[in-house]
Each structure stands twice: as C-alpha cells, then as structure tokens.
Scaffold this active site. Structure first.
Site, mmCIF file in Angstrom:
data_model
loop_
_atom_site.group_PDB
_atom_site.id
_atom_site.type_symbol
_atom_site.label_atom_id
_atom_site.label_comp_id
_atom_site.label_asym_id
_atom_site.label_seq_id
_atom_site.Cartn_x
_atom_site.Cartn_y
_atom_site.Cartn_z
ATOM 1 N N PRO A 135 29.377 -39.209 65.571
ATOM 2 C CA PRO A 135 30.107 -39.387 66.825
ATOM 3 C C PRO A 135 29.125 -39.449 67.995
ATOM 4 O O PRO A 135 28.265 -38.593 68.149
ATOM 5 C CB PRO A 135 30.971 -38.114 66.909
ATOM 6 N N GLY A 136 29.217 -40.512 68.779
ATOM 7 C CA GLY A 136 28.367 -40.605 69.956
ATOM 8 C C GLY A 136 27.092 -41.402 69.792
ATOM 9 O O GLY A 136 26.453 -41.754 70.782
ATOM 10 N N GLU A 138 21.729 -54.469 52.731
ATOM 11 C CA GLU A 138 23.068 -54.161 53.205
ATOM 12 C C GLU A 138 23.586 -55.277 54.105
ATOM 13 O O GLU A 138 24.752 -55.691 54.001
ATOM 14 C CB GLU A 138 23.061 -52.835 53.972
ATOM 15 N N ARG A 139 22.732 -55.783 54.974
ATOM 16 C CA ARG A 139 23.173 -56.814 55.915
ATOM 17 C C ARG A 139 23.367 -58.162 55.240
ATOM 18 O O ARG A 139 24.307 -58.891 55.561
ATOM 19 C CB ARG A 139 22.182 -56.872 57.079
ATOM 20 N N ARG A 161 53.611 -76.977 54.183
ATOM 21 C CA ARG A 161 54.414 -76.683 55.370
ATOM 22 C C ARG A 161 54.735 -77.962 56.135
ATOM 23 O O ARG A 161 53.853 -78.784 56.418
ATOM 24 C CB ARG A 161 53.645 -75.704 56.271
ATOM 25 N N GLN A 194 46.123 -84.645 62.805
ATOM 26 C CA GLN A 194 44.677 -84.750 62.966
ATOM 27 C C GLN A 194 44.058 -83.417 63.379
ATOM 28 O O GLN A 194 42.968 -83.057 62.923
ATOM 29 C CB GLN A 194 44.344 -85.817 64.022
ATOM 30 N N HIS A 243 48.713 -71.079 60.501
ATOM 31 C CA HIS A 243 49.906 -70.542 59.825
ATOM 32 C C HIS A 243 51.066 -70.323 60.799
ATOM 33 O O HIS A 243 52.195 -70.070 60.363
ATOM 34 C CB HIS A 243 49.592 -69.211 59.148
ATOM 35 N N GLY A 286 53.657 -68.536 63.179
ATOM 36 C CA GLY A 286 54.284 -67.212 63.144
ATOM 37 C C GLY A 286 54.120 -66.505 61.818
ATOM 38 O O GLY A 286 54.015 -65.266 61.766
ATOM 39 N N GLY A 344 25.449 -52.055 61.380
ATOM 40 C CA GLY A 344 24.743 -52.406 62.613
ATOM 41 C C GLY A 344 25.566 -53.441 63.356
ATOM 42 O O GLY A 344 25.846 -54.529 62.834
#
Length: 385
Positions: A132-133, A248-249, A274, A285, A344, A346, A370
């Site tokens: 925290p912080g 990790e990144r 749809r 387009q 999409h 709604g 990060g």
C-alpha cells in the site's frame, strides 16, 4: 490462431503438441467451469492438479524437478492458449514467474523442496512485492526482515496479491535492517501452512479476472527459516527482480496477444450473423475497416512477441524490449477490447457476452507487472535522449 508465426525459429513439433494439449484441456475442463469459478472467486485445486498431470505447468522446468526440460516457449504457449480460450482468470502466469525465480536463484535443496509441487499443481504460488502506498516503486517497500537466530522475523503488508487467499507458497520482497532503497531488498519464500502471524484479508472485489483470488497479506512477527532466503545472500532481491521482470513483462504481452485473438474471433463471428438496416454488420465498410486495423495491430504484436521469445530463450531479452512487449501488447489488447465491444453494440455491455468479460479483464494488464507509464520510462532509458 496460434502464438507462433509461420517463420518462428523457436517453434518445434513439441511446441505444437503442447499447444494442442492446452487448447483441448481448456476447452473441455476450464471453459465450462469458468462461470462457477468466477462466482466463487478462485480456481479449484482440481484444475490446478489436472493442468499439472497434463504437463502444462512444467514445460520449461528441468526434468530433475518434475518438468519437461524445454525452453521458455512452452510457458509462452500455455499462456497464449489460456488467453486465447477466453479464460485469463486462471492466473498461471504467477505460478510460472515463481517457478523461474526459484530455478534461477534457489539452492538445490530449495528447488527439490518447492518446484515439484508447483509443477504438479499440488502447490499454488504467489509473489508479494506491491505494498500500500508504493505501487510500482519497488525500491520504496517497507516490509522488514530481521534476523532472529536461525530465522527471519517478517513484518509488513502486501497488497493486490494474486492467489493470496489460496496460496501455499509466497515469495516476499522485504528489506533487511538498513534504509537503502534497493541494495537492502531480499527475497524470501514463506510457506503459508501453519505460518503464525500471517493474515489474509477477504478477497478483493475486482473489475475483471474475477475467477482469480486477490487479497492483502499482512505479516506480524512471522518467523521464516533463514534457509528460505533466495540467493543465499541478503540484499540481492532487487537484482533478482530486475533480472526476472523481463520474462514477466513478455508473458503479459503473450497473454495480451491471446486475448486479442480470442476477442477478434468472437467479434468476427458476431458481425457475420448480426443484421442491421437490412444487411450484416460485416457488410458495413466501417466494420470491415475496424477489423482490418485491429488485425494488423495483432499481427505486428505477434511478430514482435515471437522475436522476444527467441531472445528470452537465448538469454538476451533486455528490459527495453520486454517493456515494449508489455506496454504495446496491453495497450493494443485494451484497444481491441474497446473497439470490439463497440461493434457488439448494446449486447457488448452485457456480461454474458464474451467481449464484455474480455473488456473487464484487459484493464489490469496495463497496471500490474509495472504500470505502462513505468514501461515508457524504462524504454526511454534505452534511447540516447
């Protein structure tokens, strides 16, 4: 789609096989159960153990510790297929990160003690850096390790800890004695079973990744054996983190690509079926141009990620390139989720629509590992300004 490009030099037949295995396991055993996992807020141990039995978590781990002895590409494929199945709430990425810390810096005894259980899914791991912080500023952490005979006494608080409520094994970043910003940070492994003074908060209610448990961990005079220190020497933790953070990144960039491919596939299927104003959405387009733009960005990311995997396998992936993969990948992931949700209409705002969950899950990708603003600072260091 697949993680690797047609010209990827790192791909072997074995990589293709693990991709097929992962795809099938996720389709048969993770996707059907994900609504229940999201509701309960964590992934059952049953799935962790199944993933271990099928070799999904040990591809890049040496055989003497229960793995398959392959390269980092095996972890990358599992992470990609996981995200491409739409199920990023199984945060295997953390398990992979922890295993690589222990493989890189653990003693032989530590590797033999911890790695087999992580590979098999018998143990679930966490890594506790953020406080925290201090957020992404790892040099400002305040958690303390104080020697007490053959033990260390740990005090402090860590927040946003993935797997925090269910973890068996936590790598904790803390300072030892002095007030140095980086030279005093050490990494130590806490086994949570029976750990007196370890307190776990309630699971956090998050915007996304709701099938992954996240909480705050606090340590009140928690005693940890000195033999659990990673690297055998105090004050090496910051170096260890900086060395491991590129993987990790890059891994976050891989997850971003998998999510992009899944989101695009779901959206293409939707706009083909749809109808609006007497024609398919795909026939407008604007729809086709939007998809063309997003597909181009996805393929640019795929090429860059593949190049980074080659470098990671060779041990030459640098901080700047990994930061680019994380920054560009996660920014693109969020852009794709935004544009596809808009296509999409709604229905995209309804959580039962896959694109809505992808939109929610994507947001944290620009924060953890990060923040992307930090990634830009790291990239700037590679530029002769």
């Amino acid at each position: 789609m697949e993680l690797f490009t047609e010209t990827a030099t790192w791909k072997t037949e074995e990589h293709g096989l693990i991709a097929e295995t992962a795809r099938k396991i996720f389709a048969d055993h993770l996707t059907p159960k994900m609504p229940a996992y999201i509701k309960q807020g964590y992934i059952d141990r049953e799935f962790w153990k199944l993933a271990g039995q099928q070799g999904l978590m040990g591809g890049s781990i040496p055989t003497e510790y229960g793995g398959s002895g392959g390269n980092i590409g095996f972890d990358a494929i599992v992470l990609y297929e996981l995200a491409a199945s739409g199920n990023a709430s199984w945060t295997y990425i953390v398990q992979s990160i922890v295993m690589h810390y222990i493989i890189a810096y653990g003693t032989e005894a530590q590797k033999q003690r911890w790695i087999p259980g992580l590979v098999s899914g018998e143990s679930v791991a966490a890594i506790a850096m953020t406080e925290p912080g201090c957020g992404s500023d790892l040099q400002s952490i305040r958690s303390r390790l104080v020697r007490k005979g053959d033990n260390y006494q740990l005090n402090g608080t860590k927040t946003f800890i993935t797997h925090g409520t269910t973890t068996d094994l936590v790598i904790v970043a803390a300072k030892t004695d002095s007030n140095e910003r980086s030279k005093d940070i050490s990494l130590i492994v806490l086994e949570t079973n029976g750990a007196t003074g370890l307190h776990r908060s309630q699971k956090f209610e998050k915007l996304g990744l709701m099938g992954s448990d996240t909480c705050e961990l606090s340590f009140e005079d928690v005693m940890i054996p000195r033999e659990n220190l990673l690297g055998q020497r105090e004050g090496t933790g910051f170096y260890q983190m900086m060395t491991q953070l590129p993987w990790e990144r890059l891994a976050l960039g891989v997850v971003a690509l998998g999510s992009i491919d899944y989101t695009l596939a779901q959206t293409i299927e939707y706009v083909r079926s749809r109808q609006a104003f007497g024609q398919r959405l795909m026939d407008f387009q604007n729809t086709r141009f939007k998809l063309a733009e997003l597909k181009t960005k996805a393929e640019m990311l795929r090429a860059f990620v593949n190049d980074c995997i080659v470098k990671a396998d060779m041990g030459i992936l640098d901080t700047a390139a990994a930061s680019m993969a994380k920054y560009w990948g996660t920014e693109t992931q969020n852009l794709v989720a935004h544009e596809c949700l808009q296509l999409h209409g709604g229905y995209g705002y309804m959580m039962e629509t896959p694109v809505a969950r992808q939109y929610a899950d994507a947001r944290v990708q620009m924060i953890y590992g990060g923040a992307n603003e930090v990634m830009k600072e790291l990239i700037c260091k590679s530029i002769d300004l």
